[in-house]
Design an enzyme around this catalytic site. Structure first.
Site, PDB file in Angstrom:
ATOM      1  N   ARG A   1      73.649  34.408  35.280  1.00  0.00           N
ATOM      2  CA  ARG A   1      73.952  35.367  36.355  1.00  0.00           C
ATOM      3  C   ARG A   1      75.134  36.212  35.931  1.00  0.00           C
ATOM      4  O   ARG A   1      75.754  35.955  34.907  1.00  0.00           O
ATOM      5  CB  ARG A   1      74.142  34.677  37.727  1.00  0.00           C
ATOM      6  N   GLY A   2      75.425  37.238  36.755  1.00  0.00           N
ATOM      7  CA  GLY A   2      76.437  38.219  36.344  1.00  0.00           C
ATOM      8  C   GLY A   2      75.687  39.377  35.702  1.00  0.00           C
ATOM      9  O   GLY A   2      74.826  39.158  34.837  1.00  0.00           O
ATOM     10  N   ALA A   3      76.031  40.608  36.122  1.00  0.00           N
ATOM     11  CA  ALA A   3      75.203  41.763  35.753  1.00  0.00           C
ATOM     12  C   ALA A   3      74.957  41.908  34.237  1.00  0.00           C
ATOM     13  O   ALA A   3      73.798  41.973  33.804  1.00  0.00           O
ATOM     14  CB  ALA A   3      75.824  43.023  36.340  1.00  0.00           C
TER      15      ALA A   3
ATOM     16  N   ARG B   1      65.820  39.945  40.169  1.00  0.00           N
ATOM     17  CA  ARG B   1      66.964  40.216  41.057  1.00  0.00           C
ATOM     18  C   ARG B   1      67.132  41.736  41.161  1.00  0.00           C
ATOM     19  O   ARG B   1      67.118  42.424  40.142  1.00  0.00           O
ATOM     20  CB  ARG B   1      68.258  39.558  40.514  1.00  0.00           C
TER      21      ARG B   1
ATOM     22  N   ASP C   1      78.031  45.105  40.107  1.00  0.00           N
ATOM     23  CA  ASP C   1      76.607  44.985  39.785  1.00  0.00           C
ATOM     24  C   ASP C   1      75.929  46.341  39.675  1.00  0.00           C
ATOM     25  O   ASP C   1      74.946  46.509  38.966  1.00  0.00           O
ATOM     26  CB  ASP C   1      75.892  44.125  40.826  1.00  0.00           C
TER      27      ASP C   1
ATOM     28  N   ASN D   1      79.135  44.819  44.559  1.00  0.00           N
ATOM     29  CA  ASN D   1      79.567  43.607  43.849  1.00  0.00           C
ATOM     30  C   ASN D   1      79.358  42.432  44.799  1.00  0.00           C
ATOM     31  O   ASN D   1      78.890  42.594  45.937  1.00  0.00           O
ATOM     32  CB  ASN D   1      81.027  43.732  43.404  1.00  0.00           C
ATOM     33  N   LYS D   2      79.681  41.251  44.346  1.00  0.00           N
ATOM     34  CA  LYS D   2      79.463  40.022  45.110  1.00  0.00           C
ATOM     35  C   LYS D   2      79.924  40.147  46.552  1.00  0.00           C
ATOM     36  O   LYS D   2      80.994  40.710  46.813  1.00  0.00           O
ATOM     37  CB  LYS D   2      80.195  38.881  44.389  1.00  0.00           C
TER      38      LYS D   2
ATOM     39  N   GLN E   1      80.931  30.929  42.763  1.00  0.00           N
ATOM     40  CA  GLN E   1      81.129  31.333  41.356  1.00  0.00           C
ATOM     41  C   GLN E   1      82.612  31.348  40.978  1.00  0.00           C
ATOM     42  O   GLN E   1      82.963  31.109  39.821  1.00  0.00           O
ATOM     43  CB  GLN E   1      80.548  32.733  41.107  1.00  0.00           C
TER      44      GLN E   1
HETATM   45  O1  MRU Z   1      75.145  36.703  42.050  1.00  0.00           O
HETATM   46  P1  MRU Z   1      75.902  36.812  40.765  1.00  0.00           P
HETATM   47  O2  MRU Z   1      76.680  35.602  40.424  1.00  0.00           O
HETATM   48  O3  MRU Z   1      74.998  37.291  39.646  1.00  0.00           O
HETATM   49  O4  MRU Z   1      76.947  37.983  41.053  1.00  0.00           O
HETATM   50  C1  MRU Z   1      77.849  38.330  40.044  1.00  0.00           C
HETATM   51  C2  MRU Z   1      78.816  39.357  40.460  1.00  0.00           C
HETATM   52  O5  MRU Z   1      78.828  39.829  41.576  1.00  0.00           O
HETATM   53  C3  MRU Z   1      79.745  39.856  39.403  1.00  0.00           C
HETATM   54  O6  MRU Z   1      80.975  40.224  39.949  1.00  0.00           O
HETATM   55  C4  MRU Z   1      79.116  41.100  38.738  1.00  0.00           C
HETATM   56  O7  MRU Z   1      77.810  40.822  38.319  1.00  0.00           O
HETATM   57  C5  MRU Z   1      79.912  41.599  37.599  1.00  0.00           C
HETATM   58  S1  MRU Z   1      79.781  40.552  36.236  1.00  0.00           S
HETATM   59  C6  MRU Z   1      80.663  41.143  34.936  1.00  0.00           C
END
Ligand code: MRU
Length: 349
Positions: free
Chosen positions: A45-47, A89, A237, A247-248, A196
């Site tokens: 996970r994470g963009a 996603r 994201d 973002n999250k 996270q």
């Molecule tokens: O749902 P996730 O854990 O994939 O969400 C991740 C985030 O919101 C991060 O802040 C974002 O992807 C940036 S990662 C460098």
């Protein structure tokens, strides 16, 4: 250095992030469907990490086609894999950017043999791992200049090495500042519901010996008010053309609190996170996840049986709360319409 996802001898190898921090487990995959599943259930996970994993998933799909097969067979296999990977996603634009980048190699070269096309796809996807890390290092250096000595930095979710192929975006800024010899401390929001911040940000900073303190999400405001936070750095994201940032979930209230308390709020993201096709954040698709993630913590249920719950995975922070957007090509400040476009154009030239 943590390598979150990579290509190794024809396999995709990734850290299973659903097992951290209790266990460090690496998953090995030879079927793109397993990569799609891993993205859906957030083993990766994470963009940027999702983008790199999806590109490697495309490489697995190409690898599964016989070298001697007709080109049409390879093209059909790539289309199937692209559709499956892009359905995992919806919010992180890096996923679509990475899949299309690999898919376009084939779509733009209908004259290449199956063998040549397979080879180019695998080489390009595998190289995206080191490319992502290099981008994060450049971005980190650009952001480190904004970090004062002795700073206490608040971050939300995990925008670290685990959210990328390695090094990180928001935590890339932290790492670069530490590498410059600055003494800094990180405060990590726990980041309900998936935690996270608690599980991933705290783990990876501890691994690197960077001072980190875990806080409940709802403590950020009073800590700001008491002068215990100097700046906020988060990842993204998707960033719309006007600088609105998805973002999250929980990022928006942090940004509002930062503005109220006169604290700079920075977003660190590679240019591949910027979506110039969307004029504002209103058009960014927001993933809704299973309500079970809200009604329980781990296996423990925390509400009455049958309780309804909302679980939007991301929120949108309006650009007016964002002091600057830190990218590998430089730091963009308002007006974002103009300055983000200029950075993206400098990337293309
Ligand atoms: O749902 P996730 O854990 O994939 O969400 C991740 C985030 O919101 C991060 O802040 C974002 O992807 C940036 S990662 C460098």
């Amino acid at each position: 250095m943590i390598r979150t996802v990579e290509w190794s001898n024809g396999e995709v190898v990734m850290i299973d992030q659903t097992r951290l921090p209790q266990e460090y487990v690496q998953l090995r995959m030879t079927d793109y469907r397993n990569v799609a599943h891993a993205i859906r259930v957030m083993q990766v996970r994470g963009a940027p990490a999702i983008g790199v994993a999806a590109a490697l998933g495309m490489a697995l799909a190409a690898q599964a086609v016989d070298r001697e097969a007709e080109r049409g067979e390879l093209d059909a296999a790539l289309e199937r894999a692209a559709q499956e990977l892009m359905s995992t996603r919806p919010t992180a634009i890096n996923l679509f950017w990475a899949v299309r980048r690999i898919w376009d190699l084939a779509r733009e070269k209908p004259g290449w043999s199956t063998e040549r096309c397979r080879h180019e796809i695998i080489e390009t996807a595998a190289a995206m791992v080191d490319e992502d890390i290099a981008i994060n290092r450049a971005l980190g250096l650009n952001g480190a200049d904004l970090v004062p000595e002795n700073a206490a930095i608040l971050t939300h979710c995990n925008a670290g090495a685990l959210a990328c192929a390695g090094y990180g975006t928001a935590l890339g800024v932290v790492r670069a500042a530490v590498e410059q010899g600055k003494r800094i401390r990180v405060l990590a929001d726990e980041t309900r519901p998936r935690l996270q911040g608690a599980q991933l940000t705290c783990w990876e900073l501890q691994e690197d010996g960077i001072p980190v303190t875990l806080i409940p999400d709802n403590a950020a405001g009073s800590l700001m008010r008491r002068g215990e936070i100097d700046l906020v750095v988060v990842g993204a994201d998707r960033i719309a053309a006007n600088g609105d940032v998805a973002n999250k979930i929980g990022t928006y209230p942090v940004a509002v609190l930062a503005k109220e308390n006169g604290i700079p709020f920075y977003v660190a993201a590679p240019l591949s996170t910027i979506d110039l096709s969307l004029p504002t954040g209103e058009e960014i698709p927001i993933e809704q996840r299973d309500s079970a993630e809200v009604t329980s913590v781990g296996v423990q249920s925390i509400g009455p049986a049958g309780i309804a719950a909302l679980n939007p995975a991301f929120d949108v922070t309006p650009a007016r709360y964002v002091q600057a957007i830190i990218t590998e090509k430089g730091v963009a400040k308002p007006p974002y319409e103009e300055n983000l476009r200029r950075l993206c154009e400098s990337e293309r030239s």
